[in-house]
Design a protein around this motif. Sequence first.
Motif, PDB file in Angstrom:
ATOM      1  N   TRP A 179       0.806  -1.217   0.000  1.00 43.06           N
ATOM      2  CA  TRP A 179       0.000   0.000   0.000  1.00 43.06           C
ATOM      3  C   TRP A 179       0.841   1.269   0.000  1.00 43.06           C
ATOM      4  O   TRP A 179       0.445   2.278  -0.588  1.00 43.06           O
ATOM      5  CB  TRP A 179      -0.992   0.015   1.166  1.00 43.06           C
ATOM      6  CG  TRP A 179      -0.344   0.023   2.529  1.00 43.06           C
ATOM      7  CD1 TRP A 179      -0.117  -1.054   3.326  1.00 43.06           C
ATOM      8  CD2 TRP A 179       0.159   1.153   3.235  1.00 43.06           C
ATOM      9  NE1 TRP A 179       0.510  -0.666   4.488  1.00 43.06           N
ATOM     10  CE2 TRP A 179       0.686   0.696   4.449  1.00 43.06           C
ATOM     11  CE3 TRP A 179       0.215   2.512   2.968  1.00 43.06           C
ATOM     12  CZ2 TRP A 179       1.263   1.542   5.388  1.00 43.06           C
ATOM     13  CZ3 TRP A 179       0.792   3.362   3.903  1.00 43.06           C
ATOM     14  CH2 TRP A 179       1.307   2.870   5.101  1.00 43.06           C
ATOM     15  N   GLN A 197       3.592   1.912  -1.528  1.00 44.39           N
ATOM     16  CA  GLN A 197       4.103   2.234  -2.861  1.00 44.39           C
ATOM     17  C   GLN A 197       3.093   3.065  -3.643  1.00 44.39           C
ATOM     18  O   GLN A 197       3.469   3.934  -4.423  1.00 44.39           O
ATOM     19  CB  GLN A 197       4.454   0.959  -3.609  1.00 44.39           C
ATOM     20  CG  GLN A 197       5.639   0.248  -2.988  1.00 44.39           C
ATOM     21  CD  GLN A 197       5.820  -1.128  -3.560  1.00 44.39           C
ATOM     22  OE1 GLN A 197       4.982  -2.006  -3.369  1.00 44.39           O
ATOM     23  NE2 GLN A 197       6.907  -1.301  -4.294  1.00 44.39           N
ATOM     24  N   GLU A 198       1.807   2.822  -3.425  1.00 48.88           N
ATOM     25  CA  GLU A 198       0.768   3.616  -4.069  1.00 48.88           C
ATOM     26  C   GLU A 198       0.799   5.068  -3.596  1.00 48.88           C
ATOM     27  O   GLU A 198       0.347   5.962  -4.304  1.00 48.88           O
ATOM     28  CB  GLU A 198      -0.600   3.003  -3.807  1.00 48.88           C
ATOM     29  CG  GLU A 198      -0.775   1.634  -4.443  1.00 48.88           C
ATOM     30  CD  GLU A 198      -2.051   0.943  -4.015  1.00 48.88           C
ATOM     31  OE1 GLU A 198      -2.938   1.602  -3.446  1.00 48.88           O
ATOM     32  OE2 GLU A 198      -2.153  -0.274  -4.249  1.00 48.88           O
TER      33      GLU A 198
END
Length: 135
Positions: free
Chosen positions: A11, A13-14
């Motif tokens: 999550w 990285q988003e």
Amino acid sequence: MERMAVNPVTWSQEMGFNQGEVVTGEGRTLHISGQTAMDGDGRPQHDGDIAAQLALAVDNVEAVLAAADMTLANLVRLNVYTTDVDALFPHYGVLASRLAAAGVAPTTTMLGVTRLAIPGQLVELDGIAVAPVSG
């Protein structure tokens, strides 16, 4: 010198940051002092405009990096301090897009603070960058 992202979950990285980074090999390390929306003469800019302050703080981080022959791509750690987390979140894309354009997702922490050192400043960035030893 090599960097390896460590992401036991995805999550983050988003949102533009890694959970951890392993840096190995010979390199130079730059510790960046807090950068705010100050002009080259030390005058605060963009009173009350958190998006403009964030953009100028990133510019100032880039100036420190450039003076050390580095770029945003060398950031491995970025701390974001703000006097208003709720006001900063809608503008966080200003920072995330610049990091994405540099192809980097440094480990990041955002902290809400009561105030920053200079009255009127709403956001401050500090960090750590690494680069191969030039030569």
